[in-house]
Design a protein around this motif. Structure first.
Motif, PDB file in Angstrom:
ATOM      1  N   ASP A 194     -32.174 -15.238  40.494  1.00 56.21           N
ATOM      2  CA  ASP A 194     -33.480 -15.726  40.055  1.00 56.21           C
ATOM      3  C   ASP A 194     -33.259 -16.844  39.035  1.00 56.21           C
ATOM      4  OD1 ASP A 194     -35.912 -15.870  38.302  1.00 56.21           O
ATOM      5  OD2 ASP A 194     -36.644 -14.388  39.730  1.00 56.21           O
ATOM      6  N   LYS A 195     -33.659 -18.042  39.387  1.00 58.33           N
ATOM      7  CA  LYS A 195     -33.381 -19.201  38.539  1.00 58.33           C
ATOM      8  C   LYS A 195     -34.231 -19.228  37.277  1.00 58.33           C
ATOM      9  CE  LYS A 195     -31.740 -22.041  42.372  1.00 58.33           C
ATOM     10  NZ  LYS A 195     -31.946 -23.262  43.200  1.00 58.33           N
ATOM     11  N   GLU A 196     -35.305 -18.449  37.237  1.00 60.39           N
ATOM     12  CA  GLU A 196     -36.117 -18.369  36.027  1.00 60.39           C
ATOM     13  C   GLU A 196     -35.559 -17.337  35.056  1.00 60.39           C
ATOM     14  OE1 GLU A 196     -40.104 -17.526  37.171  1.00 60.39           O
ATOM     15  OE2 GLU A 196     -40.457 -19.500  38.068  1.00 60.39           O
ATOM     16  N   GLU A 197     -35.190 -16.185  35.567  1.00 58.27           N
ATOM     17  CA  GLU A 197     -34.732 -15.082  34.711  1.00 58.27           C
ATOM     18  C   GLU A 197     -33.225 -15.073  34.509  1.00 58.27           C
ATOM     19  OE1 GLU A 197     -36.823 -13.485  33.110  1.00 58.27           O
ATOM     20  OE2 GLU A 197     -38.687 -13.803  34.231  1.00 58.27           O
ATOM     21  N   HIS A 198     -32.484 -15.802  35.358  1.00 59.67           N
ATOM     22  CA  HIS A 198     -31.015 -15.863  35.265  1.00 59.67           C
ATOM     23  C   HIS A 198     -30.398 -14.476  35.443  1.00 59.67           C
ATOM     24  CE1 HIS A 198     -31.397 -19.891  32.901  1.00 59.67           C
ATOM     25  NE2 HIS A 198     -31.574 -20.042  34.201  1.00 59.67           N
ATOM     26  N   LEU A 199     -30.954 -13.733  36.381  1.00 58.46           N
ATOM     27  CA  LEU A 199     -30.461 -12.414  36.751  1.00 58.46           C
ATOM     28  C   LEU A 199     -30.452 -12.310  38.271  1.00 58.46           C
ATOM     29  CD1 LEU A 199     -32.547 -10.320  34.185  1.00 58.46           C
ATOM     30  CD2 LEU A 199     -30.085 -10.799  34.022  1.00 58.46           C
ATOM     31  N   TYR A 200     -29.704 -11.340  38.768  1.00 63.96           N
ATOM     32  CA  TYR A 200     -29.597 -11.134  40.219  1.00 63.96           C
ATOM     33  C   TYR A 200     -30.481  -9.977  40.678  1.00 63.96           C
ATOM     34  CZ  TYR A 200     -25.491 -14.176  40.757  1.00 63.96           C
ATOM     35  OH  TYR A 200     -24.635 -15.254  40.799  1.00 63.96           O
ATOM     36  N   TYR A 201     -31.199 -10.200  41.783  1.00 61.74           N
ATOM     37  CA  TYR A 201     -31.846  -9.086  42.466  1.00 61.74           C
ATOM     38  C   TYR A 201     -30.758  -8.233  43.107  1.00 61.74           C
ATOM     39  CZ  TYR A 201     -36.214 -11.636  41.942  1.00 61.74           C
ATOM     40  OH  TYR A 201     -37.307 -12.288  41.420  1.00 61.74           O
ATOM     41  N   ARG A 202     -31.007  -6.946  43.180  1.00 62.03           N
ATOM     42  CA  ARG A 202     -29.998  -6.085  43.794  1.00 62.03           C
ATOM     43  C   ARG A 202     -29.779  -6.491  45.253  1.00 62.03           C
ATOM     44  NH1 ARG A 202     -28.194  -2.310  47.870  1.00 62.03           N
ATOM     45  NH2 ARG A 202     -26.396  -1.317  46.888  1.00 62.03           N
ATOM     46  N   ASP A 203     -30.838  -6.703  46.001  1.00 64.35           N
ATOM     47  CA  ASP A 203     -30.764  -7.219  47.360  1.00 64.35           C
ATOM     48  C   ASP A 203     -32.135  -7.755  47.735  1.00 64.35           C
ATOM     49  OD1 ASP A 203     -32.337  -5.022  48.742  1.00 64.35           O
ATOM     50  OD2 ASP A 203     -30.643  -3.812  48.023  1.00 64.35           O
ATOM     51  N   GLU A 204     -32.264  -8.256  48.947  1.00 65.21           N
ATOM     52  CA  GLU A 204     -33.488  -8.938  49.376  1.00 65.21           C
ATOM     53  C   GLU A 204     -34.741  -8.079  49.227  1.00 65.21           C
ATOM     54  OE1 GLU A 204     -34.915 -11.418  53.348  1.00 65.21           O
ATOM     55  OE2 GLU A 204     -33.916  -9.478  53.574  1.00 65.21           O
ATOM     56  N   ARG A 205     -34.605  -6.773  49.353  1.00 69.27           N
ATOM     57  CA  ARG A 205     -35.769  -5.885  49.313  1.00 69.27           C
ATOM     58  C   ARG A 205     -36.501  -5.920  47.975  1.00 69.27           C
ATOM     59  NH1 ARG A 205     -32.753  -0.475  50.887  1.00 69.27           N
ATOM     60  NH2 ARG A 205     -31.303  -1.454  49.414  1.00 69.27           N
ATOM     61  N   PHE A 206     -35.840  -6.365  46.916  1.00 69.49           N
ATOM     62  CA  PHE A 206     -36.448  -6.371  45.587  1.00 69.49           C
ATOM     63  C   PHE A 206     -37.074  -7.714  45.219  1.00 69.49           C
ATOM     64  CE2 PHE A 206     -33.416  -2.948  45.648  1.00 69.49           C
ATOM     65  CZ  PHE A 206     -34.085  -1.919  44.989  1.00 69.49           C
ATOM     66  N   LYS A 207     -36.847  -8.717  46.028  1.00 64.89           N
ATOM     67  CA  LYS A 207     -37.421 -10.033  45.744  1.00 64.89           C
ATOM     68  C   LYS A 207     -38.934  -9.986  45.968  1.00 64.89           C
ATOM     69  CE  LYS A 207     -34.980 -13.559  47.414  1.00 64.89           C
ATOM     70  NZ  LYS A 207     -34.160 -14.346  48.370  1.00 64.89           N
TER      71      LYS A 207
END
Length: 367
Positions: A194-207
Motif C-alpha cells: 500500500d503506497k499510502e500506508e507503506h505496509l503490505y496486505y497479507r494477500d489479495e483478499r484483504f485489499k
C-alpha cells in the motif's frame, strides 16, 4: 522550591533512564533461557495436533533465530543441534518445490554453510533453485488463480524465500540468483504494498476490506516482511539498484512502524487498529524490534526516537518470557489479526525473539 523541583526532575530522569537501560549480559541470559526452553519443547504440538515437521516453515523461522543465537553462544550446543536437523533431513528443502514456505529452511542451511563451508549443506538448495529458474511458475498473483502460491502472492512469503535467494547470491557471487529474486519481489510488492500506508496486505483478499473502519495490515505478516528486508539487505552491495530498491521499502516501513508502536511497546495484530486489538503479539513485534535494531546497528536508522522505540519494544518482549523461558503472547498459525495469550507460544515466535536479541545485544554491547 526551584531546588526541590530540580531535584524531582533529576530523580525521575535518572529513574527513567535506568528503567530503560538494557544490560548486554542480561540479553544473553534471556536468549539462552528462551533457546534452551524451545529446544526442550521442540516436539510439543503448539498450533497443530502433532509436532511440526522439522522442515516446516514454523521451525524454519525458529532456525533463523537459533542460528543467530548459536553465533553468540559460548559453546557449540546450538550449532550441533541445527547441524543434526540438517543431517537427518539430508539438507533438503521441504516438500513443495515452488512454495515459499518450503524454501525457508534453506536460510538455516546457508548460515551453517557460512560457518562450516561444507558443500553438501547447500547442494540440494542450489539444485532446486536452478530448476525454479529454468522452470519458473507462470501463474498470476491473484488469490483465486490455480497454483497461485507457486509465486509469492502472500506477504509472509517475502520472509520465507527471497532471503534464501539473497544468501545464494552472496555466497556464490552468481548474479542469476539475485536477478530472479528481484523480479519476483518487485511483482509481489506492486501487488500487495500500500503506497499510502507503506505496509503490505497479507494477500489479495484483504485489499479494499476494512475492519472497524481501518485497513487490515496483519502485524505478524508485516513482521515477516520487515525482518526479511533486513536479511536481504545484509546480503547486497550498497549503491546497487537492488540495494536501493529494498532500502527504500525498508525506510518507508521503518518510519511507519515508529508511528504505530503502542505505548506498551508492542505492535498491534492489526497495525492500524490497536484500539480494537489491544492484546500484545510477540512474534510480529519481535521481528519489528529485530529489523529496527538492525537498522540502527548498520547506520541506516538514526535518531533517539528509533532507539527509544527499540528499547521499549525489547523490554516488552522480554516481559512476555515466563520463568521457564517460554515466550508468551504468540499468535497461533493464521493469516489475519486474531488472538494471543500469555500461555500460548509457537516456535516461530522464539525464532523472532532470538533474532531481535541478536541485534539488541550488538547495539547495547557497542554503547
Amino acid at each position: 522550591m526551584k531546588t526541590i523541583k530540580l531535584l524531582l526532575v533529576t530523580f525521575f530522569t535518572i529513574h527513567f533512564c535506568n528503567a530503560q537501560k538494557i544490560i548486554p549480559d542480561e540479553v544473553k541470559d534471556i536468549m539462552k533461557k528462551v533457546a534452551d526452553w524451545q529446544m526442550d519443547h521442540i516436539n510439543d504440538s503448539y498450533s497443530n495436533k502433532k509436532p511440526h515437521h522439522p522442515l516446516h516453515w514454523t521451525n524454519a523461522a525458529l532456525y533463523v533465530g537459533m542460528a543467530k543465537w548459536a553465533e553468540m553462544a559460548d559453546d557449540d550446543t546450538y550449532y550441533n543441534w541445527l547441524k543434526g536437523i540438517g543431517n537427518q533431513n539430508n539438507w533438503l528443502l521441504h516438500e513443495r518445490k515452488y512454495h515459499a514456505d518450503d524454501h525457508a529452511v534453506g536460510r538455516m542451511y546457508a548460515a551453517l554453510y557460512r560457518k562450516y563451508n561444507q558443500k553438501e549443506m547447500l547442494e540440494p538448495t542450489i539444485e532446486q533453485f536452478s530448476f525454479l529458474m529454468h522452470h519458473p511458475a507462470n501463474t498470476k498473483l491473484n488469490w483465486a488463480t490455480p497454483y497461485h502460491q507457486d509465486r509469492w502472492n502472500w506477504c509472509d512469503a517475502l520472509f520465507m524465500s527471497p532471503p534464501v535467494w539473497a544468501d545464494l547470491y552472496n555466497i556464490t557471487g552468481e548474479q542469476k540468483y539475485l536477478d530472479f529474486m528481484f523480479e519476483e519481489y518487485k511483482a509481489t510488492t506492486e501487488f500487495l504494498f500500500d503506497k499510502e500506508e507503506h505496509l503490505y496486505y497479507r494477500d489479495e483478499r484483504f485489499k479494499g476490506k476494512l475492519d472497524k473502519g481501518t485497513k487490515i495490515f496483519w502485524g505478524r505478516g508485516n513482521g515477516w516482511v520487515y525482518a526479511g528486508l533486513a536479511d536481504i539487505l545484509s546480503n547486497l552491495k550498497p549503491q546497487t539498484k537492488e540495494y536501493e530498491y529494498f532500502l527504500d521499502i525498508y525506510k518507508k516501513m521503518s518510519k511507519k512502524l515508529l508511528e504505530l508502536q503502542t505505548p506498551e511497546g508492542h505492535w498491534a495484530m492489526s497495525l492500524l487498529g490497536q484500539e480494537f486489538y489491544p492484546t500484545p503479539e510477540s512474534s510480529g513485534s519481535s521481528f519489528f524490534v529485530y529489523g529496527l535494531t538492525w537498522g540502527i546497528n548498520n547506520g541506516i536508522l538514526k535518531g533517539n526516537n528509533y532507539k527509544k522505540a527499540i528499547i521499549k519494544g525489547w523490554n516488552a518482549m522480554a516481559s512476555y518470557v515466563d520463568d521457564n523461558g517460554m515466550l508468551g503472547y504468540v499468535q497461533p498459525i493464521g493469516a489475519a489479526p486474531g488472538n494471543a495469550s500469555p500461555d500460548k507460544t509457537e516456535v516461530y515466535g522464539t525464532g523472532a525473539f532470538l533474532s531481535a536479541g541478536s541485534e539488541i545485544y550488538k547495539m547495547v554491547k557497542g554503547q
